[in-house]
Each structure stands twice: as structure tokens, then as C-alpha cells.
Design a protein around this motif. Structure first.
Motif, PDB file in Angstrom:
ATOM      1  N   LEU A  81      12.450 105.711  58.820  1.00  0.00           N
ATOM      2  CA  LEU A  81      13.833 105.563  58.366  1.00  0.00           C
ATOM      3  C   LEU A  81      13.812 104.744  57.082  1.00  0.00           C
ATOM      4  N   VAL A  82      14.308 105.339  55.999  1.00  0.00           N
ATOM      5  CA  VAL A  82      14.373 104.668  54.704  1.00  0.00           C
ATOM      6  C   VAL A  82      15.831 104.359  54.406  1.00  0.00           C
ATOM      7  N   LEU A  83      16.139 103.084  54.205  1.00  0.00           N
ATOM      8  CA  LEU A  83      17.511 102.665  53.937  1.00  0.00           C
ATOM      9  C   LEU A  83      17.604 101.982  52.588  1.00  0.00           C
ATOM     10  N   GLY A  84      18.763 102.134  51.961  1.00  0.00           N
ATOM     11  CA  GLY A  84      19.127 101.318  50.829  1.00  0.00           C
ATOM     12  C   GLY A  84      20.334 100.498  51.231  1.00  0.00           C
ATOM     13  N   SER A  85      20.170  99.185  51.300  1.00  0.00           N
ATOM     14  CA  SER A  85      21.296  98.334  51.691  1.00  0.00           C
ATOM     15  C   SER A  85      22.083  97.959  50.451  1.00  0.00           C
ATOM     16  N   ASP A  86      23.406  97.882  50.586  1.00  0.00           N
ATOM     17  CA  ASP A  86      24.221  97.653  49.395  1.00  0.00           C
ATOM     18  C   ASP A  86      24.775  96.235  49.317  1.00  0.00           C
ATOM     19  N   SER A  87      24.041  95.247  49.840  1.00  0.00           N
ATOM     20  CA  SER A  87      24.492  93.864  49.679  1.00  0.00           C
ATOM     21  C   SER A  87      24.653  93.547  48.208  1.00  0.00           C
ATOM     22  N   ARG A  88      25.800  92.992  47.820  1.00  0.00           N
ATOM     23  CA  ARG A  88      26.034  92.662  46.426  1.00  0.00           C
ATOM     24  C   ARG A  88      26.032  91.150  46.196  1.00  0.00           C
ATOM     25  N   GLY A  89      25.458  90.423  47.142  1.00  0.00           N
ATOM     26  CA  GLY A  89      25.290  89.000  46.932  1.00  0.00           C
ATOM     27  C   GLY A  89      24.091  88.742  46.043  1.00  0.00           C
ATOM     28  N   GLY A  90      23.992  87.557  45.479  1.00  0.00           N
ATOM     29  CA  GLY A  90      22.828  87.157  44.700  1.00  0.00           C
ATOM     30  C   GLY A  90      22.586  88.055  43.520  1.00  0.00           C
ATOM     31  N   ALA A  91      21.295  88.438  43.320  1.00  0.00           N
ATOM     32  CA  ALA A  91      20.922  89.230  42.146  1.00  0.00           C
ATOM     33  C   ALA A  91      21.608  90.579  42.128  1.00  0.00           C
ATOM     34  N   ASN A  92      21.957  91.103  43.300  1.00  0.00           N
ATOM     35  CA  ASN A  92      22.598  92.412  43.350  1.00  0.00           C
ATOM     36  C   ASN A  92      24.060  92.381  42.947  1.00  0.00           C
ATOM     37  N   SER A  93      24.645  91.201  42.784  1.00  0.00           N
ATOM     38  CA  SER A  93      26.075  91.119  42.486  1.00  0.00           C
ATOM     39  C   SER A  93      26.433  91.728  41.139  1.00  0.00           C
ATOM     40  N   ALA A  94      25.434  91.921  40.260  1.00  0.00           N
ATOM     41  CA  ALA A  94      25.698  92.553  38.971  1.00  0.00           C
ATOM     42  C   ALA A  94      26.112  94.010  39.139  1.00  0.00           C
ATOM     43  N   HIS A  95      25.847  94.583  40.312  1.00  0.00           N
ATOM     44  CA  HIS A  95      26.134  96.001  40.543  1.00  0.00           C
ATOM     45  C   HIS A  95      27.373  96.204  41.386  1.00  0.00           C
ATOM     46  N   GLY A  96      28.198  95.198  41.496  1.00  0.00           N
ATOM     47  CA  GLY A  96      29.442  95.319  42.248  1.00  0.00           C
ATOM     48  C   GLY A  96      29.951  93.938  42.570  1.00  0.00           C
ATOM     49  N   GLN A  97      31.139  93.861  43.116  1.00  0.00           N
ATOM     50  CA  GLN A  97      31.711  92.564  43.452  1.00  0.00           C
ATOM     51  C   GLN A  97      30.858  91.869  44.493  1.00  0.00           C
ATOM     52  N   ASP A  98      30.585  90.582  44.282  1.00  0.00           N
ATOM     53  CA  ASP A  98      29.784  89.819  45.237  1.00  0.00           C
ATOM     54  C   ASP A  98      30.513  89.779  46.573  1.00  0.00           C
ATOM     55  N   ASP A  99      29.842  90.261  47.616  1.00  0.00           N
ATOM     56  CA  ASP A  99      30.483  90.314  48.919  1.00  0.00           C
ATOM     57  C   ASP A  99      30.054  89.179  49.813  1.00  0.00           C
TER      58      ASP A  99
END
Length: 366
Positions: A81-99
């Protein structure tokens, strides 16, 4: 839930929606890149091995789920099972609102490696699939009761990797041998370390939500552009998740070509750089959570070319109660899972009536 002749539980699935976005993964690059360690010899190998091991994050799926799982068929195949998690906290927040760090699994693929690992089938599960979710552990001795008509990608939000695995196993009746997850930032770094990915678009693709603006024709995508391409949905098809899945599948095939074409496996430094980026981007199940195990899987995938991949979307149709969601076609979905259980190719009739594989979005990228 019904059982097959071997006592394996089965369940149907569901599908889609239209909201903020995702990020996708190159299972193949993330695992192949870890093969760098097997090329490292000499006195420094131990240090490098230790460093790469330290990059990996793991989840003990077996401990979390216990014995409430389908049996291992033992026919030489492997299911991941390959998943992409969409957490937008931390470094990922540049790709959406920090959740604040909450996450959903906006990308989900069951990768079935046939016996011998010379061919593979990939089944994409739309994030907005409506399905039955089983009871899942949520930590600290607590559990979520699950229930009918739950959106597929909420399983990860509710109970993380273990709940996502359990939900897929109940849908399919197939035991997931391994789990791999990649995030926004890690995906970008893998593509940039690789030196970009070459694609050809047959039409312009512009999506202000994913910040993608590609003219028609050949282009070499950097990490940010590649992320935009696999996240875009407003710029293709009907603006839904099914068109985006088609783009993701086309991009993965282009990515595999790129990895094989640039001589990564003949360049130890580049391979090690990719291993560093890949291992930092990954969360795996405990059994894959060391470089030796990950490199072993990577080596077994080296012979798989784009032509050896059968890629489909789980057979779905528009949900009867919500036009922005999808639900699995029960008979056709069962055909898909039964084929993989038997280690056979997925029959063409399984997807003939599916909304999921009729999008023209996949033809936009060559």
C-alpha cells in the motif's frame, strides 16, 4: 462482509470529491534510490548505512493490527500500500494552508508485484471513495468504531497508517505485505535530486490551485512543477479526483523512464544522493524500515519497465447519494481483487464500465 474459500474477508469500496489537494509518490524512485547503499563499499559504508537508516521513519503495522487481517497467500507475489499523506503542517505548509499537522491520504495505490517481480499491477483508490471503514486503533488504547459510508481517505486521518492498511485489507481481502508513505516536500526533493522529469503535454495545463502553468509540448519538470502536475485537477477533465489519478499514473511511467534513462544505477554518487532524499521522504512499515530491506525491494524492482506496469483506477461510479463522491462497482471491483489474489493480470472487463478509467486526463501527458 463475505469470505472466500480460504476464509479471507472481503469488502467493496467507494470513491471521490473536489477539494484542496495532494501530492503523489513515486514508490519506484523512493525505493530504487535506497539501492544506493548496496553500491557503497569500504570503510565509510557503515557510517553511510547508519545515516540512511536514521532517515527512515517506521510504523509497526503488524503490532497495531494483530491477527485481524487476511491470510498471506504465499504464492510469491507481494502487495504494497503506497500512500501520499497531505499533512500541511511544517515544511509541507507551503503547499496549502497549515492544518496544524492533521493529514489525509489523498493518494492511495495498491502495488501488486507478481511472482518473480518482473511485472506489476497498480490499483489507484480514489480518495473520495465511499466505503465501510472497520474499527481502527487510534492510540492510547482507544479505537474508532468505523461504520458504513465513510470516505476512504478519512481512514488515515482517524487512525494513521494502520487504519489505512486495515481499510484497504477489508475492501480487498488482500493482506498488505508492506506500507510506504511519501510527503510533499520529500517528493519535490526526489525529483530535484534526479535532475527533473521529462514529459510531453498534448494540451496546455493551467491550474492556479496547484500553481501549474505548462504549455503544450515537451518540458523538463523540476520538483515544484512535478508536484503541481500530480496535484492538479482543476486544469484537467471535470475538475475531480479521477482526472488527477490519470495524470499521476502517466507521470509515474515517465518517472520510471527517467530513472532508467539517466544512468542512476551507474552513478554511485547520484544514487546515494537519491537514497538520502528518498529515505528522508519515506515512512514504511517496520519490516521495510532499514536500508538493507528497502534496498532488497529496490533491487527486485529494477527490471520493471513502464511497459511491465498495468495501471488502473478501482472500478467506480458516481455515488447515488452524493454526486461529488464515488462508490465501487461491486462486481468489477471484486474482479480486480480476485485477480490480484490469484496473481493474475487484471481482466479488461473489470474496468470497461468504470468512470475511473474513462478520463482523458491521462492522455495529456506522454
Amino acid at each position: 462482509m463475505t469470505e472466500d474459500s480460504k476464509g479471507r474477508g472481503r469488502r467493496a469500496a467507494g470513491r471521490r470529491r473536489r477539494e484542496p489537494a495532494t501530492r503523489r509518490r513515486a514508490l519506484v524512485v523512493a525505493t530504487w534510490s535506497a539501492a544506493a547503499v548496496v553500491l557503497l563499499g569500504g570503510a565509510g559504508a557503515g557510517y553511510l548505512y547508519f545515516t540512511l537508516n536514521g532517515n527512515l521513519k517506521t510504523v509497526d503495522i503488524d503490532q497495531a493490527l494483530g491477527t485481524d487481517r487476511p491470510a498471506d497467500v504465499g504464492n510469491g507475489s507481494m502487495d504494497i500500500l503506497v500512500l501520499g499523506s497531505d499533512s500541511r503542517g511544517g515544511a509541507n505548509s507551503a503547499h496549502g494552508q497549515d492544518d496544524g499537522g492533521s493529514a489525509r491520504s489523498d493518494t492511495a495505490m495498491v502495488v501488486h508485484l507478481y511472482e518473480g517481480h518482473e511485472k506489476a499491477s497498480v490499483v489507484s483508490i480514489p480518495r473520495d471513495t465511499m466505503t465501510s471503514r472497520p474499527e481502527c486503533p487510534t492510540g492510547k488504547g482507544r479505537a474508532d468504531p468505523g461504520g458504513q459510508r465513510r470516505q476512504f481517505n478519512e481512514a488515515y486521518t482517524v487512525g494513521g497508517a494502520a487504519c489505512a492498511v486495515k481499510t484497504v485489507e477489508k475492501m480487498s481481502g488482500i493482506r498488505m505485505d508492506h506500507y510506504i508513505e511519501v510527503d510533499f516536500t520529500g517528493f519535490k526533493k526526489i525529483i530535484d535530486t534526479l535532475g527533473g522529469v521529462e514529459v510531453t503535454t498534448t494540451e496546455p495545463i493551467k491550474d492556479e490551485y496547484s500553481h501549474l502553468d505548462l504549455p503544450a509540448g515537451p518540458a523538463k519538470l523540476n520538483g515544484e512543477q512535478a508536484l503541481g502536475l500530480v496535484r492538479t485537477r482543476h486544469g484537467v477533465g471535470d475538475g475531480g479526483d479521477l482526472g488527477r489519478i490519470q495524470l499521476q499514473q502517466a507521470f509515474i511511467k515517465a518517472l520510471i523512464k527517467q530513472v532508467k534513462g539517466v544512468g542512476v544505477f551507474d552513478n554511485p554518487k547520484k544514487l546515494f544522493d537519491l537514497a538520502g532524499a528518498g529515505t528522508r521522504a519515506l515512512t514504511t512499515d517496520k519490516a521495510l524500515g532499514d536500508v538493507k530491506s528497502l534496498a532488497g525491494l529496490a533491487q527486485s524492482l529494477q527490471g520493471i519497465d513502464p511497459g511491465d506496469l498495468q495501471m488502473i483506477t478501482l472500478p467506480v461510479t458516481t455515488d447515488a447519494l452524493d454526486a461529488n463522491r464515488v462508490t465501487p462497482l461491486r462486481k468489477e471491483s471484486r474482479m480486480v481483487w480476485d485477480a490480484l489474489l490469484a496473481d493474475r493480470p487484471i481482466p479488461a472487463e473489470a474496468t470497461a464500465n468504470s468512470t475511473g478509467d474513462k478520463s482523458a486526463a491521462g492522455t495529456l501527458v506522454q
